[in-house]
Design a protein around this motif. Structure first.
Motif, PDB file in Angstrom:
ATOM      1  N   UNK A 123       0.758  -1.284   0.084  1.00  0.00           N
ATOM      2  CA  UNK A 123       0.033  -0.182  -0.014  1.00  0.00           C
ATOM      3  C   UNK A 123       0.797   1.185   0.252  1.00  0.00           C
ATOM      4  N   UNK A 124       1.962   1.262   0.844  1.00  0.00           N
ATOM      5  CA  UNK A 124       2.786   2.424   0.796  1.00  0.00           C
ATOM      6  C   UNK A 124       3.562   2.679  -0.401  1.00  0.00           C
ATOM      7  N   UNK A 125       3.941   1.466  -1.192  1.00  0.00           N
ATOM      8  CA  UNK A 125       4.628   1.708  -2.389  1.00  0.00           C
ATOM      9  C   UNK A 125       3.824   2.022  -3.388  1.00  0.00           C
ATOM     10  N   UNK A 126       2.484   1.668  -3.308  1.00  0.00           N
ATOM     11  CA  UNK A 126       1.503   2.006  -4.511  1.00  0.00           C
ATOM     12  C   UNK A 126       1.093   3.690  -4.076  1.00  0.00           C
ATOM     13  N   UNK A 127       1.150   4.063  -2.915  1.00  0.00           N
ATOM     14  CA  UNK A 127       0.956   5.481  -2.497  1.00  0.00           C
ATOM     15  C   UNK A 127       2.107   6.162  -3.021  1.00  0.00           C
ATOM     16  N   UNK A 128       3.324   5.841  -3.002  1.00  0.00           N
ATOM     17  CA  UNK A 128       4.480   6.622  -3.432  1.00  0.00           C
ATOM     18  C   UNK A 128       4.390   6.887  -4.857  1.00  0.00           C
ATOM     19  N   UNK A 129       4.296   5.576  -5.703  1.00  0.00           N
ATOM     20  CA  UNK A 129       4.116   5.885  -7.081  1.00  0.00           C
ATOM     21  C   UNK A 129       2.895   6.562  -7.574  1.00  0.00           C
ATOM     22  N   UNK A 130       1.488   6.693  -6.889  1.00  0.00           N
ATOM     23  CA  UNK A 130       0.556   7.514  -7.449  1.00  0.00           C
ATOM     24  C   UNK A 130       0.923   9.010  -6.994  1.00  0.00           C
ATOM     25  N   UNK A 131       1.490   9.301  -5.986  1.00  0.00           N
ATOM     26  CA  UNK A 131       1.818  10.543  -5.617  1.00  0.00           C
ATOM     27  C   UNK A 131       2.846  11.081  -6.500  1.00  0.00           C
ATOM     28  N   UNK A 132       3.769  10.261  -6.711  1.00  0.00           N
ATOM     29  CA  UNK A 132       4.716  10.748  -8.133  1.00  0.00           C
ATOM     30  C   UNK A 132       4.083  10.855  -9.315  1.00  0.00           C
ATOM     31  N   UNK A 133       3.095  10.186  -9.644  1.00  0.00           N
ATOM     32  CA  UNK A 133       2.339  10.220 -10.961  1.00  0.00           C
ATOM     33  C   UNK A 133       1.555  11.608 -10.875  1.00  0.00           C
ATOM     34  N   UNK A 134       0.965  11.808  -9.991  1.00  0.00           N
ATOM     35  CA  UNK A 134       0.051  12.879  -9.696  1.00  0.00           C
ATOM     36  C   UNK A 134       1.011  14.257  -9.817  1.00  0.00           C
ATOM     37  N   UNK A 135       2.024  14.305  -8.957  1.00  0.00           N
ATOM     38  CA  UNK A 135       2.628  15.474  -8.945  1.00  0.00           C
ATOM     39  C   UNK A 135       3.565  15.705 -10.343  1.00  0.00           C
ATOM     40  N   UNK A 136       3.996  14.568 -11.038  1.00  0.00           N
ATOM     41  CA  UNK A 136       4.544  14.880 -12.250  1.00  0.00           C
ATOM     42  C   UNK A 136       3.682  15.328 -13.256  1.00  0.00           C
ATOM     43  N   UNK A 137       2.357  15.046 -13.188  1.00  0.00           N
ATOM     44  CA  UNK A 137       1.097  15.544 -14.080  1.00  0.00           C
ATOM     45  C   UNK A 137       1.002  16.803 -13.855  1.00  0.00           C
ATOM     46  N   UNK A 138       0.919  17.332 -12.606  1.00  0.00           N
ATOM     47  CA  UNK A 138       0.681  18.755 -11.962  1.00  0.00           C
ATOM     48  C   UNK A 138       1.813  19.648 -12.640  1.00  0.00           C
ATOM     49  N   UNK A 139       3.209  18.969 -12.526  1.00  0.00           N
ATOM     50  CA  UNK A 139       4.255  19.967 -12.934  1.00  0.00           C
ATOM     51  C   UNK A 139       4.330  19.900 -14.603  1.00  0.00           C
ATOM     52  N   UNK A 140       3.570  18.969 -15.125  1.00  0.00           N
ATOM     53  CA  UNK A 140       3.458  19.112 -16.462  1.00  0.00           C
ATOM     54  C   UNK A 140       2.532  20.391 -16.922  1.00  0.00           C
ATOM     55  N   UNK A 141       1.474  20.248 -16.077  1.00  0.00           N
ATOM     56  CA  UNK A 141       0.306  21.220 -16.486  1.00  0.00           C
ATOM     57  C   UNK A 141       0.699  22.637 -15.974  1.00  0.00           C
TER      58      UNK A 141
END
Length: 190
Positions: A123-141
């Protein structure tokens, strides 16, 4: 629908309901450890439904090119943005350094969802990956709208703090000692 027992509501429902193909990423995206806004972006990524420059360029909506807004090295596709982009790779590298981990540079969801780890660790590893995806997407925007982005080390610190807050909010007082030791070893539990 009649069978040897006659009509049943269940048999009628089975007749009219749509059959959907099972997906492998379902448990990776929709788990209790991830923050809901991260899950939503993860769901769009897993379905390759984000409105990236390449899609918009092909539809004639984007301006001049389909170059990645974060690195300008290739077309902005899902695979590029979340696995091949130099910016995203640096973010994951910084997370590896901060958390004393070894997240591979591709197939993040598959990596986090597999392995012989405890339920909490997964669960923690998935939380890290999803958070990274989210923030990379936000930086792209942010790059698209404002023309600037955070440095990967600052973004990875932000991701780590957000994951730490989620862990502290979700952690039960009766958590297994081995899991607590693991959380301390990856610097995600205070």
């Amino acid at each position: 629908m009649l069978d040897n027992k006659g009509y049943t509501v269940g048999s009628g429902y089975e007749l009219v309901r749509q059959k959907f193909q099972a997906v492998k990423w379902n448990q990776c995206v929709w788990n209790g450890w991830c923050i809901p806004r991260h899950q939503f972006i993860g769901w769009l990524i897993a379905r390759e439904s984000l409105q990236l420059k390449m899609k918009l360029f092909q539809l004639g909506i984007a301006a001049d090119d389909d170059d990645c807004l974060l690195c300008s090295n290739a077309s902005e596709t899902h695979k590029h943005l979340f696995q091949e982009c130099t910016y995203g790779r640096r973010v994951f590298s910084e997370i590896n350094n901060l958390c004393n981990m070894s997240i591979p540079m591709s197939n993040h969801m598959q990596w986090a969802g597999n392995g012989h780890v405890s339920r909490l660790q997964k669960g923690v590893l998935l939380c890290i990956v999803m958070a990274a995806y989210y923030h990379i997407w936000m930086q792209r925007n942010k790059a698209r709208v404002e023309g600037c982005i955070l440095k990967p080390d600052l973004l990875s610190n932000q991701i780590r703090r957000e994951v730490q807050a989620r862990i502290n909010a979700r952690l039960l007082p009766v958590t297994d000692r081995r899991d607590l030791d693991w959380l301390r070893s990856v610097k995600l539990y205070l």
